[in-house]
Design a protein around this motif. Structure first.
Motif, short mmCIF file in Angstrom:
data_model
loop_
_atom_site.label_atom_id
_atom_site.label_comp_id
_atom_site.label_asym_id
_atom_site.label_seq_id
_atom_site.Cartn_x
_atom_site.Cartn_y
_atom_site.Cartn_z
N UNK A 1 1.61 -63.68 46.71
CA UNK A 1 2.59 -63.57 45.63
C UNK A 1 3.75 -64.54 45.76
N UNK A 2 4.46 -64.54 46.89
CA UNK A 2 5.58 -65.48 47.04
C UNK A 2 5.17 -66.94 46.90
N UNK A 3 3.99 -67.28 47.39
CA UNK A 3 3.55 -68.66 47.28
C UNK A 3 3.33 -69.06 45.82
N UNK A 4 2.76 -68.15 45.02
CA UNK A 4 2.53 -68.44 43.60
C UNK A 4 3.84 -68.59 42.84
N UNK A 5 4.76 -67.66 43.07
CA UNK A 5 6.04 -67.73 42.36
C UNK A 5 6.85 -68.95 42.82
N UNK A 6 6.75 -69.29 44.08
CA UNK A 6 7.50 -70.46 44.57
C UNK A 6 6.99 -71.74 43.93
N UNK A 7 5.67 -71.86 43.78
CA UNK A 7 5.13 -73.04 43.10
C UNK A 7 5.61 -73.12 41.66
N UNK A 8 5.65 -71.96 41.01
CA UNK A 8 6.12 -71.93 39.61
C UNK A 8 7.57 -72.39 39.51
N UNK A 9 8.40 -71.87 40.39
CA UNK A 9 9.83 -72.23 40.33
C UNK A 9 10.04 -73.72 40.62
N UNK B 1 11.42 -58.26 44.54
CA UNK B 1 11.52 -58.22 45.99
C UNK B 1 10.18 -58.68 46.56
N UNK B 2 10.22 -59.67 47.42
CA UNK B 2 9.00 -60.22 48.00
C UNK B 2 8.90 -59.80 49.46
N UNK B 3 7.72 -59.32 49.79
CA UNK B 3 7.48 -58.83 51.15
C UNK B 3 7.04 -59.98 52.04
N UNK B 4 7.50 -59.96 53.26
CA UNK B 4 7.13 -61.03 54.19
C UNK B 4 5.65 -60.97 54.55
N UNK C 1 9.46 -66.30 53.57
CA UNK C 1 9.92 -67.67 53.78
C UNK C 1 9.43 -68.64 52.70
N UNK C 2 8.26 -68.41 52.02
CA UNK C 2 7.91 -69.33 50.93
C UNK C 2 8.93 -69.34 49.80
N UNK C 3 9.55 -68.20 49.54
CA UNK C 3 10.58 -68.17 48.50
C UNK C 3 11.83 -68.92 48.95
#
Length: 1449
Positions: A287-295, A279-282, A322-324
């Motif tokens: 965190x969301x930016x790092x995981x989004x780049x990985x995906x 679960x990613x917090x807005x 929103x990054x996710x």
């Protein structure tokens, strides 16, 4: 004590407190002792790697590592070399024992391997810590200690990392299960061995080095593949993604290598599943930016791997972060690209997947974040670059993108425009007709094909009815089966398939056969996946559908003869054969318009390999019946022993086969055209919105819109021309570069506009010779003037001037323009006019353009052709005015560089002839205006020439009429002409309508005279100013000469100079007074002035509209009257009320519009006269005609912003225009208030009047309009400037407004006004503590209004706004008390209101009873009897009442 690796690793987490039994105090040892200590240990380990098991040797290594911060570089280097060399030796020994199966010796290798792994891990931790602590090594200093620092510099840990990780990789190739029996021990060792790789990866600098990165990948991949390191690797990777953003893409690369080179994709899939459950917090941006780049990186490198887990990842489309969501959008785009470019699986399944993904992308158009919406558009733009054209999704995509043009986010609109441009550039409709998208052409093609198809189907149906009598119903099912068999046979003939279902290129013989048949066209189009639902082309919602079922059509078994094609046009057959041949032999490349030549991106149309099933078009249900009947006939013929076939000749068989193929070909073309029409209509429908974006405040949007219209114009969209014309006004933009959101530098709008126009109209084409290029450019320039408005011509003039100054227009083009202008051929009038218009524009930058062709101008424009075409003469006069150049007059300067010609110059003779030439066309007025301008601009004595012309025109009107042959042939003023009429000085001109009165001839000539006199009057004022300046200049020259020529004694020089300056000043004052006197008293009142006689006549005509009914005459009279008012203040003071009366009573909107503009000019000349009657001027804002309203708004804007008219509470009328239904007026009003806000305190000072004007009284507006208007105006109060002083001033203004609005509550009783005041209060920012206190202090004024629900809700909004203030002095306690007070007063007010209602009800009931009682007393007489008591009398009355009631009943 036995070495326990797990315990040691746990203790290593706290290195300063790490226990060592035989610890050496390295920190206090000198360098020599340290070197000796290390050398002894190194020697022991070098002799035998098993020496590490000696506790003394092991403690030496641990002591050195514990105090590694104090070691020199050579010591660290030796320490690393010793550990790695010993580990390598131990590895070799272990490998030998395992290979020889020395089971007794193998367990003895466990402890040395664990200790070496432990030491190596410790060393890596220490080295990384030291590297991060000192990223930049200091240069060695000279003197003592320099050798030690130099040694420290020589050793570089980064150079040793690849070799160290390479050694670890070799160790990981061991069969560890032979050494470590339990999995726990083995996992501990593997974890210790791989930990250095993870430690190294934590450094962003190291991961930029390719060798280090690949070595790290190899370590982890080997551990996962051969040593069950998956779980620990998963944990480590997830932690790296969480805390180290730079590891996002490297981890994706590592897992890709693991999946592809090591055949282990389970780890990547497990990580994807774990990410799907997070679960990613807005509020967490990292965190969301790092995981989004990985995906995203993983989807780029291994799309198939992500595709397997996409079902669980899609839950992040609803993530708060929103990054996710952006990452999932981009991943979906990458998966679509992978599926579209892959040939794995069935076509139907792939298309279903693509369709599902596109639906997900379309849903994201409604995402709350503008970043996500912009990412959707960017993703779709990337998909358009693929060879696959996505025919089914293209129209849906276009619909969504057009809707995004109205998005509230500027970035979304910008990317939407760019995507629309790319949709045009990559459209798939260019194979047959060159790629142009002209709506009319495509509609005619569709209509032609539809009619031809209808004819063939009708003839085929008639033939089927004639030949299929009887037995059709019995054999219907068999006929269907037969058609299916024939379809399969035809498909086998056309396309051959391999075992996997892929198409095999046809052999040359097959190609020849296919080209000779019309049936090659279906396979060609279906190979591209084109199919259009059979809907009416007028329905723009027609969707593209993928061909997924076979066509129930018999293509015929005979080859057919291409020469026997009935009445098919030969040119079309040849075109289609060439088109088919090109498609069969090579990949189709559509011909694109000029965009290709100028380097714009183009689409290369490829031929995706498609299974045979998709190559046969599906037949719509609406045409199945007409296609099945002939097949039933052929089945029946075979069943009845070939009775019909025996009677059919070979020629008839060939014709039937040809007709069947032609029918299929026409159906496919109809689909193709209908699909193209739907796309074209979508784009055409978006043109209006795109034109609005041309004037956007966002520079990036404007640039993208310009590029769109450039491309659309090249593809010949009909509505693109409107955008190209509107784009022209951007020439007035300030040309400055800026940076967009993505960091790219944006070109200036002005330079980009010039580039677009040069690209469209001026750049040469590659396939033309020089003469053709010049003709083309000249034609383009002339066409720009066709049907152009005054504003468009003004902007075009600036464009031409700029390009001429930059030498972007060749001299040959100018010569060609003169050739067109002076041509003796009867060319269209518009061409000749356009040529002289462009030449006049070019002459602004270079007067030699016209100065060398004056004779041509006189001969053509002022000769016979000019007399026949007054508009041509008008623009010729404008071109002649360029002889004076374009030097701007400097304010206060006495020099005059203008050109003045003698009165005997032929120009003036021709101008006089042109004006006097009898003409009754409306364009005469425009010509006369420019002729007068030319005379006053070039003539040395313009008054003499105009005097002669006025006398001649007067004699024509009032003299004896002479019958001339020319009078019979004169064109009447009622005839329409394309010439413009510009009679007004300033910004507007009257539109003179035809007249219908009986005195039309005399009235028109009188109108000409009056118009001429009025314009001469206004131009003569300008001429007098030039005379005044010339006199002053001459006086200045004489004074200067006298000052410098005075050579008397030196002592008198200064005194004489002062006296001369004083004399010169007095002389200038005398000149100014003399010119002012001429203007005031002589021009309109002197008996020697010719204009004196016309003033009373013009006034009389304006005063008597019932007597002078000619519309042309009245328009000219009012216009000239307005100009006379600008000449003399005396005349203006006497007659200005008449002008206001005309504005109020005239029914002609053109007259009212001219009067409004004239009032603006009069206000400039005599501000006091108009200022006294400014209320009359504001009435134009309520005019029902839009032109009058717009002109009034423009005039008032000019007068108010320039301080020529004082605002006296009428600003509310201007505020009404903010919500005007006409967008142009609303935009002008917004521009006015935006500029007014820059004036100090302008809006603040007039705000109370605006509120009162709009809220109450006859000028009040609806409550909704009031709120939207005040919200816009209060936006200027809320804006706080960056300067603190101005910010404090605006806060002070807000406080004062709060106080004034609160006091206004006690003066009003209308609930509507309560709501309006409360709404205005809620618009204030309340950023200061004083504003809140002012509101609280004003509680007594509005406490009794809080029972009104809307008022109470507004105060609640104010409370929330005040609480959201982050000021340190926020009065929280006062706000809480204020909230409770508001609630109490609201409840009390509601109780009081309820009590008042009850009292009113009781009062009404009592009043009703009293009324009833009085009525009863009136009806029933009072009986007085001396013998009856009062009780008896009362009973008697009650009895009468009952009797009365019964009677009424």
């Amino acid at each position: 004590m036995q070495f326990q690796l797990q315990d040691e690793l746990q203790a290593l987490q706290d290195i300063p407190n790490y226990p060592i039994p035989e610890e050496h105090d390295v920190e206090s040892m000198d360098p020599a002792a340290v070197d000796a200590l290390l050398e002894g240990a190194v020697q022991s380990v070098a002799d035998s790697s098993d020496a590490i098991t000696d506790p003394h040797i092991f403690d030496v290594y641990r002591s050195l590592l514990k105090y590694a911060d104090h070691l020199a570089g050579n010591v660290l280097s030796g320490l690393l070399d010793s550990i790695t060399s010993a580990l390598h030796a131990e590895l070799d020994a272990t490998t030998r024992d395992i290979d020889t199966d020395a089971s007794e010796a193998i367990p003895h290798h466990r402890e040395p391997m664990e200790k070496f792994a432990f030491l190596l891990l410790w060393f890596v931790i220490v080295a990384e810590r030291n590297t991060s602590a000192s990223d930049v090594v200091e240069k060695p200093k000279k003197g003592k200690g320099s050798r030690k620092k130099a040694r420290t510099e020589e050793w570089n840990w980064e150079d040793q990392i690849p070799a160290t990780l390479g050694l670890i990789s070799k160790v990981l190739r061991l069969k560890t299960h032979r050494i470590w029996i339990t999995s726990t021990e083995r996992d501990t060792f593997i974890n210790c061995l791989t930990r250095p790789a993870y430690v190294v990866s934590e450094s962003e600098q190291h991961m930029k080095v390719q060798n280090i990165k690949l070595s790290m990948y190899k370590v982890v991949c080997l551990a996962v593949k051969h040593h069950a390191h998956s779980l620990l690797a998963q944990i480590s990777i997830m932690q790296s993604l969480q805390y180290y953003e730079h590891l996002s893409e490297p981890m994706a690369e590592m897992l890709t290598i693991l999946a592809k080179e090591f055949d282990h994709s389970q780890l990547a899939e497990e990580i994807l599943r774990e990410i799907s459950t997070k679960e990613f917090n807005a509020q967490d941006p990292k965190g969301p930016r790092s995981f989004s780049k990985y995906l995203i990186k993983l989807a780029e490198l291994s799309p198939r791997l992500v595709l397997k887990q996409i079902s669980v990842l899609l839950r992040h489309l609803d993530s708060e972060s929103y990054p996710m969501r952006m990452a999932l959008v981009e991943i979906i785009g990458l998966l679509i690209r992978e599926i579209a470019s892959s040939e794995e699986g069935e076509l139907e399944a792939r298309e279903k997947q693509i369709n599902g993904f596109f639906e997900l992308l379309n849903e994201r158009f409604r995402d709350l974040s503008s970043y996500v919406r912009a990412k959707v558009i960017n993703t779709m733009a990337k998909l358009l670059d693929l060879p696959h054209k996505f025919p089914k999704e293209r129209l849906t995509m276009t619909t969504w993108v057009i809707a995004a043009l109205e998005d509230k986010a500027s970035s979304v609109r910008r990317y939407a425009i760019a995507l629309l441009t790319k949709l045009i550039l990559t459209h798939p409709y260019g194979l047959m007709h060159g790629g142009l998208l002209n709506l009319v052409d495509w509609e005619s093609r569709y209509k032609e094909v539809a009619e031809e198809l209808q004819k063939i189907e009708a003839s085929e149906l008639e033939q089927a009815k004639a030949d299929g009598q009887g037995g059709d119903d019995d054999n219907e099912e068999e006929g269907d089966e037969g058609s299916d068999e024939e379809e399969e046979e035809a498909g086998d003939e056309t396309v051959r398939m391999d075992e996997d279902g892929e198409s095999i290129p046809p052999t040359p013989a097959t190609m020849k056969s296919m080209r000779s048949r019309k049936s090659s066209m279906p396979s060609m189009a279906t190979a591209r996946g084109w199919s259009v639902s059979f809907e009416d082309p007028g329905d723009s919602t027609a969707q593209i559908s993928t061909i997924d079922e076979e066509e129930d059509e018999d293509e015929g078994e005979g080859e057919g003869d291409t020469t026997q094609r009935g009445d098919k046009p030969i040119e079309e057959d040849e075109e289609m054969e060439d088109f088919t041949q090109q498609f069969d032999e090579q990949e189709g490349v559509p011909q694109t318009p000029k965009t290709v030549r100028h380097g714009s991106p183009t689409s290369t149309v490829r031929n995706p390999r498609t299974p045979a099933r998709s190559r046969v078009p599906r037949t719509p249900k609406t045409t199945q019946s007409t296609m099945k009947k002939p097949k039933k006939k052929s089945k029946k013929n075979r069943k009845t022993d070939g009775l019909v076939m025996s009677t059919m000749t070979n020629e008839q068989a060939a014709l039937a086969a040809l007709q069947s193929n032609q029918l299929l070909h026409l159906r496919l073309r109809k689909r193709y055209y209908a699909e193209a029409l739907a796309f074209i209509r979508h784009i055409e429908g978006a043109m209006d919105t795109l034109q609005k974006l041309l004037v956007s405040t966002s520079k990036a949007e404007v640039l993208e819109s310009m590029e769109f219209f450039r491309v659309a114009h090249e593809y010949q969209f009909q509505s693109a021309q409107g955008g190209i014309k509107k784009m022209l006004h951007l020439i007035w933009s300030k040309d400055n570069s800026s940076t967009s959101e993505d960091g790219k530098e944006l070109k200036g709008i002005r330079s980009r506009l010039i580039e677009c126009y040069r690209n469209l109209y001026f750049d040469p084409l590659p396939d033309m010779d020089a003469k053709q290029q010049i003709n083309r450019i000249t034609r383009n320039m002339i066409q720009l003037t066709f049907e152009a408005t005054l504003a468009e011509l003004t902007s075009l003039e600036e464009l031409m001037r700029t390009m001429m100054e930059d030498h972007q227009i060749h001299q040959d083009v100018v010569s060609k323009l003169w050739q067109v202008y002076s041509s003796d051929k009867d060319i269209p009038k518009a061409q000749r006019r356009g040529a002289i218009i462009i030449l006049g524009m070019l002459a602004i930058a270079n007067r030699s353009v016209v100065s060398q062709h004056v004779e041509t101008l006189i001969k053509v424009g002022l000769g016979a052709r000019g007399k026949a075409d007054a508009t041509l003469a008008r623009y010729t006069c404008i071109a002649l005015q360029r002889l004076n150049g374009s030097v701007k007059k400097v304010k206060g300067s006495l020099s005059d560089k203008s050109l003045r010609l003698p009165m005997d110059n032929p120009i003036f003779t021709k101008l006089k002839d042109a004006i006097e030439y009898p003409c009754r066309r409306r364009d005469w007025f425009g010509m006369a205006e420019q002729a007068i301008n030319c005379i006053y601009l070039l003539a040395d004595r313009p008054d003499l020439l105009c005097d002669k012309i006025i006398k001649l025109l007067t004699r024509r009107v009032f003299g004896k009429k002479q019958s001339t042959p020319m009078d019979v042939d004169l064109p009447d003023a009622t005839q329409d002409d394309s010439g413009d009429v510009t009679m007004a000085s300033g910004a507007s001109a009257p539109s003179i309508a035809p007249q219908n009165s009986s005195d039309s001839g005399d009235a028109f000539e009188l109108a000409q005279l009056i118009f001429f006199v009025g314009h001469v009057a206004i131009k003569h004022i300008v001429f007098l100013e030039l005379v005044e300046r010339e006199w002053k200049h001459q006086k200045d020259v004489k004074t200067s000469a006298a000052k410098h020529g005075k050579t008397t004694g030196a002592g008198n020089t200064a005194k004489d100079g002062e006296e001369l300056d004083q004399v010169a000043g007095n002389a200038e004052d005398e000149i100014g007074e003399r010119i002012a006197a001429i203007r005031e008293t002589e021009l309109l009142y002197s008996p020697n002035s010719l204009l004196t006689a016309f003033g009373p006549m013009i006034v009389k005509i304006c005063r008597s509209p019932n007597k002078y009914k000619s519309q042309i005459l009245r328009t000219a009279a009012v216009l000239s009257f307005s100009k006379f008012l600008c000449v003399s203040s005396q005349f203006c003071d006497e007659h200005h009320r008449l002008l206001f009366k005309i504005l109020e009573t005239s029914r002609d909107p053109d007259i009212r519009s001219n009067v409004v503009i004239a009032l603006g000019d009069i206000a400039v000349c005599f501000s006091t006269i108009i200022d006294e009657n400014s209320n009359e001027l504001y009435k134009g804002l309520s005019d029902e005609d839009l032109v009058v309203k717009k002109n009034t708004l423009m005039v008032l804007t000019h007068l108010i912003l320039n301080g020529m008219v004082k605002v006296k509470g009428q600003l509310g009328e201007m505020a009404k225009c903010l919500e005007d239904p006409d967008q142009r007026i609303a935009d002008l009003a917004k521009l006015f208030f935006s500029e007014l806000s820059t004036k100090e305190n302008a809006i603040y000072n007039n705000l109370p009047d605006v509120i009162s004007h709009l809220s109450v009284g006859e000028h009040a507006v609806d409550e909704e309009v009031f709120q939207s208007t005040m919200k816009y105006i209060f936006g200027f109060i809320e804006k706080v400037a960056p300067l603190s002083s101005k910010g404090h001033r605006i806060e002070k203004q807000a406080e004062n407004i709060v106080e004034k609005l609160c006091q206004r509550f006690r003066l009003v009783d209308d609930p509507r006004q309560w709501r309006d005041i409360a709404f205005c209060l809620s618009l204030l920012p309340f950023k200061s503590e004083r504003s809140v206190k002012k509101l609280i202090d004003g509680l007594p004024f509005y406490q009794d209004k809080l029972h009104e629900e809307a008022v109470y809700s507004r105060f609640n909004e104010i409370l929330q706004k005040a609480r959201s203030n982050k000021s340190a002095n926020k009065p929280d306690t006062e706000l809480k008390e204020f909230e409770s007070i508001l609630t109490d007063f609201k409840e009390k007010g509601m109780e009081d209101e309820a009590l008042e209602k009850r009292v009113e009800v009781k009062k009404a009931a009592a009043k009703k009873r009293a009324t009833r009682r009085s009525e009863c007393n009136r009806i029933i007489p009072r009986v007085s009897h001396p013998d009856l008591t009062s009780a008896q009398l009362g009973g008697r009355r009650r009895q009468w009442r009952r009797q009365k009631t019964l009677n009424n009943y």
